[in-house]
Scaffold this motif. Sequence first.
Motif, PDB file in Angstrom:
ATOM      1  N   ILE A   1       0.722  -1.237  -0.144  1.00 53.42           N
ATOM      2  CA  ILE A   1      -0.155   0.039   0.080  1.00 53.42           C
ATOM      3  C   ILE A   1       0.789   1.364   0.206  1.00 53.42           C
ATOM      4  N   THR A   2       2.011   1.179   0.753  1.00 54.03           N
ATOM      5  CA  THR A   2       2.879   2.480   0.881  1.00 54.03           C
ATOM      6  C   THR A   2       3.177   2.709  -0.452  1.00 54.03           C
ATOM      7  N   VAL A   3       4.002   1.619  -1.058  1.00 53.31           N
ATOM      8  CA  VAL A   3       4.581   1.880  -2.497  1.00 53.31           C
ATOM      9  C   VAL A   3       3.751   2.260  -3.452  1.00 53.31           C
ATOM     10  N   THR A   4       2.428   1.719  -3.369  1.00 49.37           N
ATOM     11  CA  THR A   4       1.425   2.018  -4.491  1.00 49.37           C
ATOM     12  C   THR A   4       0.874   3.420  -4.216  1.00 49.37           C
ATOM     13  N   LEU A   5       0.726   3.735  -2.963  1.00 49.94           N
ATOM     14  CA  LEU A   5       0.492   5.328  -2.758  1.00 49.94           C
ATOM     15  C   LEU A   5       1.452   6.324  -3.071  1.00 49.94           C
ATOM     16  N   LYS A   6       2.657   5.982  -2.750  1.00 51.30           N
ATOM     17  CA  LYS A   6       3.793   6.787  -3.424  1.00 51.30           C
ATOM     18  C   LYS A   6       3.933   6.880  -4.768  1.00 51.30           C
ATOM     19  N   GLU A   7       3.795   5.881  -5.463  1.00 47.98           N
ATOM     20  CA  GLU A   7       3.619   5.732  -6.840  1.00 47.98           C
ATOM     21  C   GLU A   7       2.596   6.869  -7.427  1.00 47.98           C
ATOM     22  N   PHE A   8       1.531   6.463  -6.812  1.00 50.54           N
ATOM     23  CA  PHE A   8       0.113   7.410  -7.316  1.00 50.54           C
ATOM     24  C   PHE A   8       0.626   8.904  -7.012  1.00 50.54           C
ATOM     25  N   LEU A   9       1.111   9.284  -5.919  1.00 46.11           N
ATOM     26  CA  LEU A   9       1.226  10.567  -5.800  1.00 46.11           C
ATOM     27  C   LEU A   9       2.338  11.128  -6.653  1.00 46.11           C
TER      28      LEU A   9
END
Length: 111
Positions: free
Chosen positions: A22-30
Motif C-alpha cells: 500500500i505504501t509503495v502504491t500510494l507513493k507511486e500514485f502521488l
Amino acid sequence: MFSLLLSDEGKNLLKSIIKETITVTLKEFLEEKGINDSLVKSQKGAIQDQYLTRKETSNLLKVSLVTLNNWQKTKILIPSKIGKRVLYKKEDVQKALQEQDPHFKIEHYEE
C-alpha cells in the motif's frame, strides 16, 4: 477466513507485506499525480492550523473533557470528525470564547 489458517508469524508477515504494498502504491500514485510529500505535509499542517484537538480545546477553554461532551450534546460547541479524530474548528472555539470575553482572540495556540 484465511487468518484462521495462518500462524501468528504468518499473520504478521502478511500484514507487513500488505502495508508495504500500500505504501509503495500510494507513493507511486502521488508521484504520478505530481503530488510530493511536502505538499501533503503542508496540507496536514493547514488542517492543524484550522483545528484544535479535544485536549487543546479543553485546556484553552479551561473546561473538562466531560464538559466538552456535554456542550456537544447541547449543541453549544459542535466538533468536526476528521477520520477517527474529533476536532474543533478554531473559529468555533473563538466564537465561544468571544461570547465570554469579546476581546479574546486566538493568535497561535501551542500546547
